[in-house]
Design an enzyme around this catalytic site. Structure first.
Site, PDB file in Angstrom:
ATOM      1  N   HIS A 128      10.891-108.169 -78.370  1.00  0.00           N
ATOM      2  CA  HIS A 128       9.507-108.333 -77.894  1.00  0.00           C
ATOM      3  C   HIS A 128       8.881-109.644 -78.364  1.00  0.00           C
ATOM      4  O   HIS A 128       7.667-109.723 -78.607  1.00  0.00           O
ATOM      5  CB  HIS A 128       8.640-107.119 -78.281  1.00  0.00           C
ATOM      6  CG  HIS A 128       8.945-105.923 -77.444  1.00  0.00           C
ATOM      7  ND1 HIS A 128      10.125-105.242 -77.530  1.00  0.00           N
ATOM      8  CD2 HIS A 128       8.231-105.308 -76.471  1.00  0.00           C
ATOM      9  CE1 HIS A 128      10.134-104.248 -76.655  1.00  0.00           C
ATOM     10  NE2 HIS A 128       9.003-104.267 -75.993  1.00  0.00           N
ATOM     11  N   GLU A 186      23.199-111.024 -71.031  1.00  0.00           N
ATOM     12  CA  GLU A 186      21.846-111.381 -70.587  1.00  0.00           C
ATOM     13  C   GLU A 186      21.455-110.532 -69.384  1.00  0.00           C
ATOM     14  O   GLU A 186      20.288-110.158 -69.212  1.00  0.00           O
ATOM     15  CB  GLU A 186      21.793-112.860 -70.216  1.00  0.00           C
ATOM     16  CG  GLU A 186      20.407-113.357 -69.891  1.00  0.00           C
ATOM     17  CD  GLU A 186      20.386-114.867 -69.747  1.00  0.00           C
ATOM     18  OE1 GLU A 186      19.857-115.528 -70.649  1.00  0.00           O
ATOM     19  OE2 GLU A 186      20.934-115.371 -68.753  1.00  0.00           O
ATOM     20  N   HIS A 199      12.110-115.821 -72.446  1.00  0.00           N
ATOM     21  CA  HIS A 199      12.608-117.176 -72.690  1.00  0.00           C
ATOM     22  C   HIS A 199      12.331-118.068 -71.496  1.00  0.00           C
ATOM     23  O   HIS A 199      11.897-117.619 -70.434  1.00  0.00           O
ATOM     24  CB  HIS A 199      14.101-117.177 -73.053  1.00  0.00           C
ATOM     25  CG  HIS A 199      15.048-117.068 -71.911  1.00  0.00           C
ATOM     26  ND1 HIS A 199      16.379-117.406 -72.008  1.00  0.00           N
ATOM     27  CD2 HIS A 199      14.875-116.659 -70.628  1.00  0.00           C
ATOM     28  CE1 HIS A 199      16.971-117.212 -70.854  1.00  0.00           C
ATOM     29  NE2 HIS A 199      16.099-116.757 -70.008  1.00  0.00           N
ATOM     30  N   HIS A 226      14.360-110.838 -70.459  1.00  0.00           N
ATOM     31  CA  HIS A 226      15.660-110.204 -70.216  1.00  0.00           C
ATOM     32  C   HIS A 226      15.799-109.033 -71.175  1.00  0.00           C
ATOM     33  O   HIS A 226      15.279-109.070 -72.299  1.00  0.00           O
ATOM     34  CB  HIS A 226      16.814-111.172 -70.483  1.00  0.00           C
ATOM     35  CG  HIS A 226      16.922-112.279 -69.493  1.00  0.00           C
ATOM     36  ND1 HIS A 226      17.493-112.123 -68.248  1.00  0.00           N
ATOM     37  CD2 HIS A 226      16.523-113.574 -69.556  1.00  0.00           C
ATOM     38  CE1 HIS A 226      17.455-113.279 -67.600  1.00  0.00           C
ATOM     39  NE2 HIS A 226      16.864-114.184 -68.371  1.00  0.00           N
TER      40      HIS A 226
END
Ligand code: NI
Length: 135
Positions: free
Chosen positions: A81, A125, A15, A42
């Protein structure tokens, strides 16, 4: 008797957190390393908790195999992924913060699970940062 059952899953996603109208420097000032332009990953840890009555016949609050299948279809397959910003519609115009990821996952799972069960979604996260929804 009411109780809970929780399914834990892992998904790995890339991200970037940013506002498109801001410069890279301004974005990094707000979002830190998560604003670096070339994305990063992450290892997200997802906890999905259902609360309801324990079925006196099976002893289950909810069939964990059914819950596993729903999470796989709604979360793991679309997010694992993948680049959350580029590969999903959910985050095409929504910053994929851990808070927003939690809300998006809740909104995907809620229609798949009977309203008689309370649903809680928790997403880590990192080992130190997590969010929960609903509050
Ligand atoms: Ni990040």
């Amino acid at each position: 008797m009411r109780s809970t059952i929780t399914r834990r899953e892992i998904f790995n996603s890339a991200h970037r957190l940013y506002r498109p109208e801001l410069s890279d420097t301004e974005n990094i000032a707000i979002f830190g390393k998560c604003a670096y332009p070339n994305y990063h990953g992450h290892n997200y840890e997802l906890h999905v908790t259902l609360t309801g009555e324990i079925d006196p016949y099976t002893g289950f609050v909810y069939d964990i195999a059914d819950l596993k299948k729903i999470i796989k279809e709604e979360v793991i397959e679309p997010f694992d992924h993948r680049n959350l910003n580029l590969d999903t519609q959910d985050f095409a115009h929504l910053n994929p913060t851990v808070e927003n990821i939690c809300v998006v996952i809740y909104n995907k799972l809620r229609p798949r699970i009977d309203a008689k069960y309370d649903l809680k979604v928790k997403v880590y996260e990192t080992i130190r940062n997590y969010s929960e929804y609903p509050v």
